[in-house]
Design a protein around this motif. Structure first.
Motif, PDB file in Angstrom:
ATOM      1  N   MET A 209       0.768  -1.142   0.078  1.00 13.02           N
ATOM      2  CA  MET A 209       0.031  -0.045   0.169  1.00 13.02           C
ATOM      3  C   MET A 209       0.799   1.239  -0.038  1.00 13.02           C
ATOM      4  SD  MET A 209      -2.907   1.305   2.846  1.00 13.02           S
ATOM      5  CE  MET A 209      -3.967  -0.250   2.295  1.00 13.02           C
ATOM      6  N   LYS A 210       0.371   2.593  -0.802  1.00 11.04           N
ATOM      7  CA  LYS A 210       1.264   3.492  -1.141  1.00 11.04           C
ATOM      8  C   LYS A 210       0.970   4.363   0.129  1.00 11.04           C
ATOM      9  CE  LYS A 210       1.650   3.643  -5.959  1.00 11.04           C
ATOM     10  NZ  LYS A 210       1.564   4.592  -7.145  1.00 11.04           N
ATOM     11  N   ASN A 211       1.761   5.094   0.685  1.00 13.20           N
ATOM     12  CA  ASN A 211       1.488   6.199   1.661  1.00 13.20           C
ATOM     13  C   ASN A 211       0.952   7.263   1.313  1.00 13.20           C
ATOM     14  OD1 ASN A 211       3.928   4.900   3.499  1.00 13.20           O
ATOM     15  ND2 ASN A 211       4.798   5.160   1.547  1.00 13.20           N
ATOM     16  N   ILE A 212       0.260   7.956   2.300  1.00 17.38           N
ATOM     17  CA  ILE A 212      -0.724   9.273   2.329  1.00 17.38           C
ATOM     18  C   ILE A 212       0.148  10.230   3.096  1.00 17.38           C
ATOM     19  CG2 ILE A 212      -2.682  10.449   2.761  1.00 17.38           C
ATOM     20  CD1 ILE A 212      -4.189   8.020   2.065  1.00 17.38           C
ATOM     21  N   ILE A 213       0.410  11.256   2.728  1.00 17.88           N
ATOM     22  CA  ILE A 213       1.248  12.466   3.539  1.00 17.88           C
ATOM     23  C   ILE A 213       0.140  13.119   4.299  1.00 17.88           C
ATOM     24  CG2 ILE A 213       2.470  14.571   3.309  1.00 17.88           C
ATOM     25  CD1 ILE A 213       4.181  13.160   1.191  1.00 17.88           C
ATOM     26  N   VAL A 214       0.223  13.295   5.450  1.00 18.13           N
ATOM     27  CA  VAL A 214      -0.535  14.251   6.105  1.00 18.13           C
ATOM     28  C   VAL A 214       0.083  15.246   6.728  1.00 18.13           C
ATOM     29  CG1 VAL A 214      -2.428  14.612   7.954  1.00 18.13           C
ATOM     30  CG2 VAL A 214      -2.313  12.551   6.499  1.00 18.13           C
ATOM     31  N   THR A 215       0.317  16.628   6.284  1.00 21.92           N
ATOM     32  CA  THR A 215       1.139  17.630   6.901  1.00 21.92           C
ATOM     33  C   THR A 215       0.204  18.149   7.854  1.00 21.92           C
ATOM     34  OG1 THR A 215       0.350  19.574   5.682  1.00 21.92           O
ATOM     35  CG2 THR A 215       1.886  18.235   4.664  1.00 21.92           C
ATOM     36  N   GLY A 216       1.007  18.292   9.195  1.00 20.72           N
ATOM     37  CA  GLY A 216       0.202  18.981  10.354  1.00 20.72           C
ATOM     38  C   GLY A 216      -0.474  17.537  11.148  1.00 20.72           C
ATOM     39  N   GLY A 217      -0.018  16.336  10.626  1.00 16.66           N
ATOM     40  CA  GLY A 217      -0.556  15.378  11.474  1.00 16.66           C
ATOM     41  C   GLY A 217      -0.426  15.230  12.730  1.00 16.66           C
ATOM     42  N   CYS A 218       0.240  16.091  13.506  1.00 13.45           N
ATOM     43  CA  CYS A 218       0.327  16.016  14.926  1.00 13.45           C
ATOM     44  C   CYS A 218      -0.575  17.054  15.547  1.00 13.45           C
ATOM     45  CB  CYS A 218       1.896  16.118  15.581  1.00 13.45           C
ATOM     46  SG  CYS A 218       2.125  15.806  17.076  1.00 13.45           S
ATOM     47  N   GLY A 219      -1.209  17.802  14.799  1.00 17.86           N
ATOM     48  CA  GLY A 219      -1.928  19.047  15.271  1.00 17.86           C
ATOM     49  C   GLY A 219      -3.388  18.637  15.435  1.00 17.86           C
ATOM     50  N   PHE A 220      -4.140  19.575  15.594  1.00 22.18           N
ATOM     51  CA  PHE A 220      -5.766  19.449  15.747  1.00 22.18           C
ATOM     52  C   PHE A 220      -6.254  18.783  14.607  1.00 22.18           C
ATOM     53  CE2 PHE A 220      -9.589  22.243  16.020  1.00 22.18           C
ATOM     54  CZ  PHE A 220     -10.490  21.141  16.425  1.00 22.18           C
ATOM     55  N   LEU A 221      -6.747  19.448  13.640  1.00 21.15           N
ATOM     56  CA  LEU A 221      -7.244  18.943  12.604  1.00 21.15           C
ATOM     57  C   LEU A 221      -6.565  17.561  11.926  1.00 21.15           C
ATOM     58  CD1 LEU A 221      -9.558  18.540  10.360  1.00 21.15           C
ATOM     59  CD2 LEU A 221      -8.383  20.402   9.113  1.00 21.15           C
ATOM     60  N   GLY A 222      -5.039  17.877  11.828  1.00 22.97           N
ATOM     61  CA  GLY A 222      -4.297  16.954  11.152  1.00 22.97           C
ATOM     62  C   GLY A 222      -4.489  15.302  11.924  1.00 22.97           C
ATOM     63  N   SER A 223      -4.245  15.668  13.227  1.00 22.13           N
ATOM     64  CA  SER A 223      -4.421  14.149  13.806  1.00 22.13           C
ATOM     65  C   SER A 223      -5.762  13.359  13.978  1.00 22.13           C
ATOM     66  CB  SER A 223      -4.152  14.385  15.395  1.00 22.13           C
ATOM     67  OG  SER A 223      -4.955  15.244  16.052  1.00 22.13           O
ATOM     68  N   ASN A 224      -6.851  14.238  13.728  1.00 22.46           N
ATOM     69  CA  ASN A 224      -8.138  13.777  13.495  1.00 22.46           C
ATOM     70  C   ASN A 224      -8.260  13.172  11.977  1.00 22.46           C
ATOM     71  OD1 ASN A 224     -10.332  14.243  15.459  1.00 22.46           O
ATOM     72  ND2 ASN A 224      -9.055  16.286  15.676  1.00 22.46           N
ATOM     73  N   VAL A 225      -7.597  13.626  11.058  1.00 19.15           N
ATOM     74  CA  VAL A 225      -7.666  13.041   9.761  1.00 19.15           C
ATOM     75  C   VAL A 225      -6.814  11.826   9.753  1.00 19.15           C
ATOM     76  CG1 VAL A 225      -6.682  13.303   7.474  1.00 19.15           C
ATOM     77  CG2 VAL A 225      -7.652  15.333   8.485  1.00 19.15           C
ATOM     78  N   VAL A 226      -5.711  11.650  10.517  1.00 20.60           N
ATOM     79  CA  VAL A 226      -4.926  10.512  10.587  1.00 20.60           C
ATOM     80  C   VAL A 226      -5.869   9.523  11.171  1.00 20.60           C
ATOM     81  CG1 VAL A 226      -2.968   9.558  11.480  1.00 20.60           C
ATOM     82  CG2 VAL A 226      -2.858  11.763  10.538  1.00 20.60           C
ATOM     83  N   LYS A 227      -6.626   9.977  12.391  1.00 22.18           N
ATOM     84  CA  LYS A 227      -7.283   8.985  13.200  1.00 22.18           C
ATOM     85  C   LYS A 227      -8.619   8.285  12.198  1.00 22.18           C
ATOM     86  CE  LYS A 227     -10.557   8.829  17.105  1.00 22.18           C
ATOM     87  NZ  LYS A 227     -11.105   9.735  18.323  1.00 22.18           N
ATOM     88  N   LYS A 228      -9.052   9.131  11.353  1.00 21.60           N
ATOM     89  CA  LYS A 228     -10.195   8.646  10.299  1.00 21.60           C
ATOM     90  C   LYS A 228      -9.483   7.716   9.370  1.00 21.60           C
ATOM     91  CE  LYS A 228     -13.843  11.723  10.822  1.00 21.60           C
ATOM     92  NZ  LYS A 228     -14.874  10.619  11.633  1.00 21.60           N
ATOM     93  N   LEU A 229      -8.368   7.867   8.729  1.00 21.02           N
ATOM     94  CA  LEU A 229      -7.503   7.167   7.876  1.00 21.02           C
ATOM     95  C   LEU A 229      -7.435   5.747   8.488  1.00 21.02           C
ATOM     96  CD1 LEU A 229      -5.031   9.595   6.235  1.00 21.02           C
ATOM     97  CD2 LEU A 229      -6.725   8.289   5.001  1.00 21.02           C
TER      98      LEU A 229
END
Length: 319
Positions: A1-21
């Motif tokens: 599986m290829k990678n998805i980059i999430v910038t700001g992934g440690c922050g408020f919105l970014g971490s919620n995006v990673v959680k949903k991924l």
């Protein structure tokens, strides 16, 4: 599986995006953020394959990312400090880095979904996508506006998916580290806990609020939906809520749980500082929402109330 980059992934919105991924089975995620001990708390329940500091600079970032197969870039991260006065710092973080991610996405023919901001509208009477409705009033807003202009000027040439989302006032779990840049619901909640009351400016102020859970869901839906036309879209609730209404929701929740006895004593009006007169947004409202966004983001008052009750459970021993 290829990678998805999430910038700001440690922050408020970014971490919620990673959680949903992660919830959708995607764990091959590269987080790009800074090293901030306060934000690291957001990472404890997340799965990802690498964490890269954006502060190593554009050239170094490009070199590191050459070693990864990437399927999409979700560019959430930004310097969101509206009090920042150094234009070079702000533009490097929010404009130059954004152009780099756009270049990478074009070179690899992969989607780029990026976070713009409703701040580009300033106090314009309508949030239309034209120069008559865009009135940035601080360096942060200018940095977001500048990248939007760059995207708009080149939109017809993009063969990959490029979607900008002008985010309105986001609230929800994961923003504990944002201090003065936290959402108004959290700030008012903190005012009650620390001071015993809420300071509310004695001016007519209303903002369009949107729950972080909804924003993250919209981002991932747009990533998967091939029918969305490239462009820049508002992402809000289409239902502005006044500062006084937010204060009332927060105060009412404290009273309903028996933590405070009297709602009237919890809200105090204060003058707006003169230094904010010309750099303050008095009204925001998302316009012409995509149907998928409108469907997801309705009911912001009810969701603010749910958020405050989540915070009460976290901070008080409630039965």
């Amino acid at each position: 599986m290829k990678n998805i980059i999430v910038t700001g992934g440690c922050g408020f919105l970014g971490s919620n995006v990673v959680k949903k991924l992660n919830a959708k089975g995607q764990n091959n995620i590269i987080i790009i953020d800074n090293y901030d001990e306060r934000k690291f708390k957001n990472l404890t329940s997340l799965n990802f394959v690498d964490y890269i500091s954006y502060k190593q600079g554009i050239t170094s970032l490009k070199t590191v990312l050459e070693h990864y197969e990437i399927s999409a870039i979700l560019h959430i991260g930004a310097n969101a400090d509206v009090l920042e006065k150094d234009a070079d710092i702000m533009m490097t973080a929010n404009y130059e880095h954004s152009k780099m991610y756009l270049d990478i996405a074009q070179d690899r023919d992969i989607p780029l979904i990026y976070a713009s901001s409703s701040a580009v509208y300033g106090n314009a009477p309508k949030t239309e996508k034209d120069q008559n409705s865009e009135n940035p009033h601080n360096i942060y807003a200018w940095s977001k506006w500048l990248f939007d202009k760059h995207v708009s000027a080149n939109l017809s040439s993009f063969e990959n998916k490029v979607i900008g989302l002008r985010l309105f006032n986001i609230f929800g779990l994961g923003e504990f580290h944002k201090d003065e840049n936290a959402s108004l619901p959290l700030r008012f909640f903190t005012f009650v806990r620390q001071n015993g009351f809420i300071d509310v400016f004695n001016r007519d102020i209303a903002r369009d609020y949107v729950w972080v859970e909804d924003v993250a869901e919209v981002i991932l839906t747009i990533l998967e939906d091939k029918s969305i036309v490239n462009g820049i879209y508002d992402l809000g609730g289409d239902n502005p809520v006044s500062h006084l209404e937010v204060a009332d929701i927060v105060a009412s929740a404290f009273v309903a749980k028996g933590i405070k006895p009297n709602k009237e004593t919890l809200i105090k009006k204060i003058p707006l500082p003169k230094e904010l007169e010309h750099s303050f947004q008095f009204f925001t409202k998302a316009e012409k929402l995509l149907p998928l966004i409108a469907k997801q983001t309705h009911g912001n008052k009810e969701k603010i109330n749910l958020y405050i009750n989540e915070l009460l459970k976290m901070h008080y021993d409630l039965n």
